[in-house]
Scaffold this motif. Structure first.
Motif, PDB file in Angstrom:
ATOM      1  N   PRO A  24       0.845  -1.193   0.000  1.00 50.08           N
ATOM      2  CA  PRO A  24       0.000   0.000   0.000  1.00 50.08           C
ATOM      3  C   PRO A  24       0.885   1.248   0.000  1.00 50.08           C
ATOM      4  CG  PRO A  24      -0.436  -1.448   1.900  1.00 50.08           C
ATOM      5  CD  PRO A  24       0.879  -1.838   1.313  1.00 50.08           C
ATOM      6  N   LEU A  25       0.651   2.135  -0.938  1.00 48.37           N
ATOM      7  CA  LEU A  25       1.480   3.339  -1.058  1.00 48.37           C
ATOM      8  C   LEU A  25       0.599   4.581  -1.103  1.00 48.37           C
ATOM      9  CD1 LEU A  25       4.110   2.179  -3.714  1.00 48.37           C
ATOM     10  CD2 LEU A  25       4.472   2.458  -1.252  1.00 48.37           C
ATOM     11  N   GLU A  26       1.025   5.582  -0.372  1.00 52.48           N
ATOM     12  CA  GLU A  26       0.331   6.865  -0.396  1.00 52.48           C
ATOM     13  C   GLU A  26       1.337   7.964  -0.718  1.00 52.48           C
ATOM     14  OE1 GLU A  26      -2.539   9.725   2.359  1.00 52.48           O
ATOM     15  OE2 GLU A  26      -1.426   8.070   3.281  1.00 52.48           O
ATOM     16  N   VAL A  27       1.023   8.730  -1.746  1.00 58.16           N
ATOM     17  CA  VAL A  27       1.842   9.892  -2.095  1.00 58.16           C
ATOM     18  C   VAL A  27       1.205  11.113  -1.435  1.00 58.16           C
ATOM     19  CG1 VAL A  27       2.708  11.348  -3.950  1.00 58.16           C
ATOM     20  CG2 VAL A  27       2.583   8.868  -4.275  1.00 58.16           C
ATOM     21  N   LYS A  28       1.939  11.729  -0.523  1.00 49.12           N
ATOM     22  CA  LYS A  28       1.440  12.903   0.187  1.00 49.12           C
ATOM     23  C   LYS A  28       2.066  14.167  -0.416  1.00 49.12           C
ATOM     24  CE  LYS A  28       0.783  10.506   4.597  1.00 49.12           C
ATOM     25  NZ  LYS A  28       1.146  10.479   6.041  1.00 49.12           N
ATOM     26  N   VAL A  29       1.224  15.118  -0.758  1.00 50.12           N
ATOM     27  CA  VAL A  29       1.676  16.404  -1.289  1.00 50.12           C
ATOM     28  C   VAL A  29       1.284  17.476  -0.268  1.00 50.12           C
ATOM     29  CG1 VAL A  29       1.469  18.056  -3.169  1.00 50.12           C
ATOM     30  CG2 VAL A  29       1.414  15.602  -3.657  1.00 50.12           C
ATOM     31  N   TYR A  30       2.228  18.277   0.147  1.00 44.33           N
ATOM     32  CA  TYR A  30       1.950  19.198   1.255  1.00 44.33           C
ATOM     33  C   TYR A  30       2.805  20.462   1.138  1.00 44.33           C
ATOM     34  CZ  TYR A  30       6.246  17.037   2.946  1.00 44.33           C
ATOM     35  OH  TYR A  30       7.528  16.572   3.049  1.00 44.33           O
ATOM     36  N   MET A  31       2.416  21.477   1.939  1.00 48.44           N
ATOM     37  CA  MET A  31       3.229  22.678   2.109  1.00 48.44           C
ATOM     38  C   MET A  31       3.476  22.872   3.600  1.00 48.44           C
ATOM     39  SD  MET A  31       0.807  26.075   1.984  1.00 48.44           S
ATOM     40  CE  MET A  31       2.090  26.975   2.851  1.00 48.44           C
ATOM     41  N   LEU A  32       4.556  23.563   3.900  1.00 48.03           N
ATOM     42  CA  LEU A  32       4.910  23.836   5.286  1.00 48.03           C
ATOM     43  C   LEU A  32       4.691  25.318   5.574  1.00 48.03           C
ATOM     44  CD1 LEU A  32       8.208  21.760   5.634  1.00 48.03           C
ATOM     45  CD2 LEU A  32       5.856  21.053   6.142  1.00 48.03           C
ATOM     46  N   PRO A  33       3.633  25.659   6.314  1.00 45.31           N
ATOM     47  CA  PRO A  33       3.365  27.072   6.615  1.00 45.31           C
ATOM     48  C   PRO A  33       4.506  27.749   7.360  1.00 45.31           C
ATOM     49  CG  PRO A  33       1.445  25.723   7.086  1.00 45.31           C
ATOM     50  CD  PRO A  33       2.570  24.780   6.810  1.00 45.31           C
ATOM     51  N   GLY A  34       5.177  27.005   8.239  1.00 44.37           N
ATOM     52  CA  GLY A  34       6.253  27.604   9.023  1.00 44.37           C
ATOM     53  C   GLY A  34       7.474  27.950   8.201  1.00 44.37           C
ATOM     54  N   SER A  35       7.548  27.449   6.960  1.00 43.50           N
ATOM     55  CA  SER A  35       8.668  27.770   6.072  1.00 43.50           C
ATOM     56  C   SER A  35       8.222  28.582   4.865  1.00 43.50           C
ATOM     57  CB  SER A  35       9.347  26.475   5.598  1.00 43.50           C
ATOM     58  OG  SER A  35       9.825  25.715   6.680  1.00 43.50           O
ATOM     59  N   SER A  36       6.987  29.075   4.894  1.00 44.39           N
ATOM     60  CA  SER A  36       6.424  29.847   3.778  1.00 44.39           C
ATOM     61  C   SER A  36       6.029  31.233   4.282  1.00 44.39           C
ATOM     62  CB  SER A  36       5.188  29.137   3.207  1.00 44.39           C
ATOM     63  OG  SER A  36       5.494  27.801   2.844  1.00 44.39           O
ATOM     64  N   TRP A  37       6.330  32.248   3.491  1.00 43.91           N
ATOM     65  CA  TRP A  37       6.018  33.611   3.924  1.00 43.91           C
ATOM     66  C   TRP A  37       5.474  34.456   2.773  1.00 43.91           C
ATOM     67  CZ3 TRP A  37       8.810  37.043   1.093  1.00 43.91           C
ATOM     68  CH2 TRP A  37      10.069  36.635   0.589  1.00 43.91           C
ATOM     69  N   ILE A  38       4.772  35.526   3.178  1.00 39.56           N
ATOM     70  CA  ILE A  38       4.249  36.485   2.200  1.00 39.56           C
ATOM     71  C   ILE A  38       4.282  37.871   2.841  1.00 39.56           C
ATOM     72  CG2 ILE A  38       1.832  36.157   2.900  1.00 39.56           C
ATOM     73  CD1 ILE A  38       1.101  36.458  -0.100  1.00 39.56           C
ATOM     74  N   LYS A  39       4.778  38.824   2.103  1.00 35.98           N
ATOM     75  CA  LYS A  39       4.881  40.188   2.623  1.00 35.98           C
ATOM     76  C   LYS A  39       3.492  40.821   2.688  1.00 35.98           C
ATOM     77  CE  LYS A  39       9.556  40.992   0.841  1.00 35.98           C
ATOM     78  NZ  LYS A  39      10.385  41.777  -0.114  1.00 35.98           N
ATOM     79  N   SER A  40       3.302  41.635   3.692  1.00 34.25           N
ATOM     80  CA  SER A  40       1.991  42.264   3.860  1.00 34.25           C
ATOM     81  C   SER A  40       1.646  43.146   2.672  1.00 34.25           C
ATOM     82  CB  SER A  40       1.961  43.097   5.153  1.00 34.25           C
ATOM     83  OG  SER A  40       3.008  44.069   5.146  1.00 34.25           O
ATOM     84  N   GLY A  41       2.657  43.771   2.089  1.00 36.99           N
ATOM     85  CA  GLY A  41       2.400  44.623   0.933  1.00 36.99           C
ATOM     86  C   GLY A  41       2.209  43.855  -0.354  1.00 36.99           C
ATOM     87  N   GLY A  42       2.458  42.537  -0.325  1.00 40.60           N
ATOM     88  CA  GLY A  42       2.343  41.746  -1.548  1.00 40.60           C
ATOM     89  C   GLY A  42       1.178  40.788  -1.527  1.00 40.60           C
TER      90      GLY A  42
END
Length: 366
Positions: free
Chosen positions: A250-268
């Motif tokens: 049984p195999l599961e491919v998990k696709v994810y993002m890490l919020p703690g390593s992702s950022w966005i500027k307030s002006g952007g």
């Protein structure tokens, strides 16, 4: 005078010429064993004994101790007997037999009786794609007493011992075949696809729920000329088990993002910026989908399935990084609006299963 000297010379030569050691050979009886079927084939016999020429020595009616062996030689004799004793049927395992010990030690008990001990130790291996795989050992000891005139009784005892070794191997394979990973003859991949519950540190890809500004929790890099950065990745998880002789994977491919390593500027914080980052997430999902399709149709066998699956995952991981670089390079990290629009179309098509444009971009990006 000359003839007498010649005759004496011949006599002397015959006296000093060593006599060939006497030897008795016994034959394995080909009568059928009490087995419904034989589920193995003996492909090789390896003689790993220290003393290989004969099984030992036994006494004859003339009170001589002579070598005792198997007709046709130990290796060929055992191979033929194992393979001819019972018709083969069903799933056949290719077995290698290592003779670790097979010896007769006989002693005289007076002038008319001999007693003997027979020791047998066989190691059975499964023929693998790379090297033999040890399965089980068979060990037996037998003793007997016989009239000095009945050398045939030794062969009868040996026949019984070897028959039992055949039955032991056949029974062991039959009993273990359903659950022993070493005896599995097939591999079946089962792809697990299910929605995952997000955690504070992990957001799983969900086609029905795009990312939001709240998913970017790292402190922005004020020195960066870009408005945002997203960290996405994929993993492959699964634990195999054996069921009725088949390795289930049984195999599961998990696709994810890490919020703690992702950022966005307030002006952007614009929908355009959010779309560009979402498309990075889409790239990872597309590569994950491609990995799933590859895994579904891989030709796997019990000898190599783990290595091939790991290689497929590593190839997918490298493909993910390459496609992300191509996407960012052509859109100039989202600054080129025309290229961004083109990639939106490419990725939408790929998410629907049409990989033609993605594959073309991967080929051009090599």
């Amino acid at each position: 005078m000359h003839e007498k000297l010649l005759g004496l010379l011949i006599l002397l030569i015959s006296l000093i010429t060593p006599l060939k050691a006497q030897e008795i050979s016994f034959g394995l009886k080909r009568n059928a064993l009490d087995l419904p079927e034989r589920i193995f084939e003996l492909v090789e016999v390896v003689d790993a004994r220290r003393n290989k020429p004969a099984l030992g020595k036994i006494y004859t009616s003339s009170n001589q101790s002579v070598l005792y062996g198997l007709e046709g030689g130990l290796q060929e004799g055992l191979k033929q007997f194992y393979n001819n004793a019972v018709p083969k049927k069903g799933e056949i395992r290719r077995i290698q037999l290592h003779v670790l010990e097979f010896a007769i030690v006989e002693q005289k008990q007076g002038n008319s009786v001999a007693s003997g001990d027979i020791k047998m130790k066989f190691a059975y291996y499964l023929e693998g794609a790379f090297q033999p795989i040890h399965l089980v050992d068979y060990e037996a000891g037998m003793n007997y007493r016989r009239s000095i005139n009945r050398t045939d009784l030794v062969g009868n005892v040996l026949n019984q011992g070897i028959k039992k070794s055949v039955q032991f191997l056949n029974d062991w394979i039959r009993d273990q075949a359903a659950d022993d990973r070493r005896l599995a003859n097939k591999v079946r991949v089962e792809i697990i696809e299910k929605d995952r519950i997000n955690h504070p540190d992990t957001v799983f890809y969900n086609a029905n729920k795009p990312i939001s500004f709240q998913d970017f929790r790292d402190r922005p890099n004020v020195a960066s000329r870009f408005n945002a950065t997203i960290f996405t990745s994929l993993s492959l998880e699964g634990a195999s088990f054996v069921q009725e002789g088949t390795i289930i994977l049984p195999l599961e491919v998990k696709v994810y993002m890490l919020p703690g390593s992702s950022w966005i500027k307030s002006g952007g914080q614009s929908e355009y910026t959010l779309n560009h980052e979402q498309r990075h997430f889409d790239v990872t999902k597309i590569v994950g989908n491609r990995l799933v399709e590859k895994l579904k149709y891989m030709d796997l066998n019990p000898d190599n399935y783990e290595g091939l699956v790991n290689d497929a995952f590593l190839d997918a991981f490298r493909e993910m990084n390459r496609l992300q670089e191509i996407y960012d390079g052509q859109t100039r990290h989202g600054l080129d609006h025309g290229a961004q629009s083109r990639w939106n179309t490419i990725l939408d098509q790929a998410l629907e299963g049409n990989m033609t444009s993605v594959e073309l971009e991967l080929m051009k990006g090599k």
